[in-house]
Design an enzyme around this catalytic site. Structure first.
Site, PDB file in Angstrom:
ATOM      1  N   HIS A 163       0.820  -1.222   0.000  1.00  0.00           N
ATOM      2  CA  HIS A 163       0.000   0.000   0.000  1.00  0.00           C
ATOM      3  C   HIS A 163       0.848   1.264   0.000  1.00  0.00           C
ATOM      4  CE1 HIS A 163      -4.081  -1.734   0.742  1.00  0.00           C
ATOM      5  NE2 HIS A 163      -3.312  -2.785   0.970  1.00  0.00           N
ATOM      6  N   ASP A 206       3.579   9.403  -0.653  1.00  0.00           N
ATOM      7  CA  ASP A 206       2.395   8.623  -0.275  1.00  0.00           C
ATOM      8  C   ASP A 206       2.165   7.545  -1.322  1.00  0.00           C
ATOM      9  OD1 ASP A 206       0.116   7.971   1.208  1.00  0.00           O
ATOM     10  OD2 ASP A 206      -0.517  10.067   1.380  1.00  0.00           O
TER      11      ASP A 206
HETATM   12  P1  ADQ Z   1      -2.966   5.885   4.907  1.00  0.00           P
HETATM   13  O1  ADQ Z   1      -1.546   6.316   5.074  1.00  0.00           O
HETATM   14  O2  ADQ Z   1      -3.720   5.643   6.141  1.00  0.00           O
HETATM   15  O3  ADQ Z   1      -3.082   4.603   3.953  1.00  0.00           O
HETATM   16  P2  ADQ Z   1      -4.880   7.350   3.104  1.00  0.00           P
HETATM   17  O4  ADQ Z   1      -4.825   6.651   1.811  1.00  0.00           O
HETATM   18  O5  ADQ Z   1      -4.995   8.818   2.979  1.00  0.00           O
HETATM   19  O6  ADQ Z   1      -3.635   7.086   4.020  1.00  0.00           O
HETATM   20  O7  ADQ Z   1      -6.149   6.832   3.885  1.00  0.00           O
HETATM   21  C1  ADQ Z   1      -6.568   7.385   5.090  1.00  0.00           C
HETATM   22  C2  ADQ Z   1      -8.008   6.984   5.368  1.00  0.00           C
HETATM   23  O8  ADQ Z   1      -8.324   7.308   6.714  1.00  0.00           O
HETATM   24  C3  ADQ Z   1      -8.986   7.707   4.479  1.00  0.00           C
HETATM   25  O9  ADQ Z   1     -10.035   6.851   4.119  1.00  0.00           O
HETATM   26  C4  ADQ Z   1      -9.471   8.855   5.372  1.00  0.00           C
HETATM   27  O10 ADQ Z   1     -10.800   9.283   5.100  1.00  0.00           O
HETATM   28  C5  ADQ Z   1      -9.369   8.264   6.746  1.00  0.00           C
HETATM   29  N1  ADQ Z   1      -9.018   9.305   7.738  1.00  0.00           N
HETATM   30  C6  ADQ Z   1      -7.924  10.077   7.738  1.00  0.00           C
HETATM   31  N2  ADQ Z   1      -7.967  10.963   8.760  1.00  0.00           N
HETATM   32  C7  ADQ Z   1      -9.102  10.736   9.419  1.00  0.00           C
HETATM   33  C8  ADQ Z   1      -9.722  11.328  10.578  1.00  0.00           C
HETATM   34  N3  ADQ Z   1      -9.180  12.381  11.249  1.00  0.00           N
HETATM   35  N4  ADQ Z   1     -10.897  10.822  10.975  1.00  0.00           N
HETATM   36  C9  ADQ Z   1     -11.456   9.794  10.298  1.00  0.00           C
HETATM   37  N5  ADQ Z   1     -10.935   9.203   9.211  1.00  0.00           N
HETATM   38  C10 ADQ Z   1      -9.773   9.667   8.777  1.00  0.00           C
HETATM   39  C11 ADQ Z   1      -2.148   3.695   3.342  1.00  0.00           C
HETATM   40  C12 ADQ Z   1      -1.111   4.361   2.421  1.00  0.00           C
HETATM   41  C13 ADQ Z   1      -1.821   5.221   1.373  1.00  0.00           C
HETATM   42  C14 ADQ Z   1      -2.826   4.378   0.595  1.00  0.00           C
HETATM   43  C15 ADQ Z   1      -3.721   3.605   1.533  1.00  0.00           C
HETATM   44  C16 ADQ Z   1      -4.594   2.604   0.774  1.00  0.00           C
HETATM   45  O11 ADQ Z   1      -0.201   5.140   3.195  1.00  0.00           O
HETATM   46  O12 ADQ Z   1      -0.881   5.792   0.489  1.00  0.00           O
HETATM   47  O13 ADQ Z   1      -3.618   5.222  -0.198  1.00  0.00           O
HETATM   48  O14 ADQ Z   1      -2.979   2.860   2.495  1.00  0.00           O
HETATM   49  O15 ADQ Z   1      -3.835   1.779  -0.022  1.00  0.00           O
END
Ligand code: ADQ
Length: 465
Positions: A156, A362
């Site tokens: 990921h 990311d």
């Molecule tokens: P993450 O590093 O966790 O994922 P991201 O892809 O942005 O990053 O996903 C975060 C998720 O958590 C989103 O669905 C978002 O809505 C939710 N979220 C974030 N902050 C929040 C908050 N304050 N309250 C509630 N929900 C919140 C890892 C990798 C990424 C990749 C994903 C999926 O680092 O690059 O996109 O996996 O493969």
């Protein structure tokens, strides 16, 4: 018919209190559609660790098979090697990497334990899908236990350039272990290329059509950009949301809203983003009273030093900006370390005029995609997106792409987004939405599984563990 078994470090139980992160959102939605078993850590620390029994719950088409970790395993495998070596290095923060041989041994031990727990659940024709950097070596241990199933792995997070990966001392053993999978999947073509380059240059692996050829198998190396369930996000966003959304709108009066949502992580570029917002206020003081910036940062991995440091720095920066630019009845920056329910988050994204998503590195970044899906097609907000998010590959025509290391560039993009005419916003949003639908969550899962198991179907069956 074969069944699908998904394995990830952490399993999010259906009634879990915490809002799920990116991987969890992706895996849960994918499994819910096809049905299957999800095996992994339940998030608890327990003295018995590897000896504790597996507990099993079935809900909404998914069987959750979970177990706790012992404190030492948590310290070495999770907090140690996974999050103090692999996470920083794979996000190009070699300065934050702290390698200890005992942590690496703990990492391998837990990967071996996962394989041992998996073995009795697996039938010969089951399809196994392993997720993320915590489990790079799991495939190797599955093979050692005699599993000849199709086993795929999806990373990921980014896979770093060859010279950066080489800073992880056991880089050779890790890459060799990854070659025990039948399919190794990445978010972007650049990640897939970096992995293949490493294997060819440093392991002497032969490259073959679609991947690599080792003595044991043909390894498919592919690109599978993760997506979101567009309609699900759009439906949630259209609902009024909670009282928090209403309160925010009232507090804003006529001010425009810039929003950022992240896990609190040094890779997400929050400090650089705060600086860009401050620069915006400096170059266009008129914005001072007409714009608000809301940063929601869900705290994570707070027992890892690098995370404690970034949190302290952000607290300081937020205080300084509000001290300098705030007025008696208004703070330009609202910075909250809280978890929000998705049903609250999506209407908040819709209520904003600019989505500011500027990670320093990311794998993909699902927030960028959620932001677009949450907008009203008639009056959409503008996405300002870092060129270093995997999502930038698919979104460069519709988003304003910025370099998060260039504060002025980001400030200019913010200004352009705030002033963008409605017709241009609609046009950009239309293109972005089309892309989201083509590369949605179902497409991600289907493409990966099609490569893993050909056209063979898999089905879910409840069975006792
Ligand atoms: P993450 O590093 O966790 O994922 P991201 O892809 O942005 O990053 O996903 C975060 C998720 O958590 C989103 O669905 C978002 O809505 C939710 N979220 C974030 N902050 C929040 C908050 N304050 N309250 C509630 N929900 C919140 C890892 C990798 C990424 C990749 C994903 C999926 O680092 O690059 O996109 O996996 O493969």
């Amino acid at each position: 018919m074969s069944r699908l078994i998904v394995i990830s470090n952490r399993v999010a139980m259906p009634a879990g209190a915490k809002s799920p992160g990116g991987l969890v959102v992706g895996v849960r939605d994918a499994l819910r559609e096809s049905g299957g078993t999800w095996l992994g850590w339940n998030g608890e620390i327990d003295g018995a660790g590897a000896d504790s029994p597996l507990s099993s719950v079935t809900n909404d088409n998914i069987t959750y098979a979970t177990f706790p970790l012992a404190q030492q395993d948590y310290d070495r495998y999770y907090r140690g090697f996974s999050n103090t070596v692999l996470w920083p290095v794979f996000h190009y923060r070699t300065d934050l990497s702290r390698y200890r041989r005992t942590d690496y041994e703990g990492y391998l031990q837990v990967n071996r334990d996962f394989a041992r727990r998996l073995a009795p659940l697996v039938r010969p024709d089951d399809v196994i899908w392993v997720h993320d950097y915590h489990l790079l070596a799991l495939g190797r241990y599955c093979r050692e236990l005699g599993m000849r199933n199709r086993i795929g792995f999806f990373l990921h997070i980014p896979f770093p350039a060859v010279e950066v990966f080489k800073t992880v001392p056991p880089h050779q053993a890790l890459a060799q272990a990854m070659c025990a999978y039948d399919v190794v999947g990445f978010q972007t073509a650049a990640d897939a290329r970096a992995f293949s380059d490493y294997c060819v240059q440093c392991l002497g692996t032969e490259s073959a059509a679609g991947g690599l050829r080792t003595a044991e198998r043909q390894v498919r190396v592919g690109t599978y950009p993760i997506g979101i369930d567009v309609d699900d996000v759009a439906t949630m966003a259209r609902k009024k949301g909670s009282s928090q959304v209403v309160a925010l709108k009232l507090g804003l009066a006529d001010r425009k809203l810039i929003i950022s949502v992240d896990r609190l992580d040094y890779s997400k570029g929050l400090l650089e983003r705060f600086a860009a917002f401050e620069q915006l206020l400096e170059i266009e003081p008129a914005h001072g009273s007409s714009v608000s910036f809301v940063q929601l940062a869900q705290s994570s991995r707070s027992d890892v030093q690098g995370y404690r440091d970034i949190r302290r720095e952000l607290d300081r920066a937020a205080g300084r900006i509000n001290g300098k630019w705030g007025e008696l009845g208004w703070a330009p920056l609202r910075y909250m370390n809280r978890d929000y329910a998705r049903a609250t988050l999506m209407p908040l994204l819709r209520a904003s005029q600019v989505g500011l998503v500027t990670p320093l590195r990311d794998g993909m970044n699902l927030v960028a995609k959620e932001y677009v899906a949450a907008q009203s097609p008639d009056d959409p907000g503008v996405l300002v997106l870092s060129q270093f998010a995997g999502a930038a590959r698919e979104m460069e025509d519709g988003a304003l792409i910025v370099n998060p290391y260039d504060t002025e560039d980001m400030a200019r993009a913010l200004s352009r987004a705030l002033h963008m005419p409605q017709a241009e916003r609609i046009e950009r949003h239309r293109g972005l939405l089309q892309g989201l639908r083509t590369h949605d969550l179902a497409a991600w899962k289907n493409r990966f599984l099609a490569d893993l198991c050909g056209k063979a179907k898999y089905q879910h069956e409840n069975y006792s563990l």
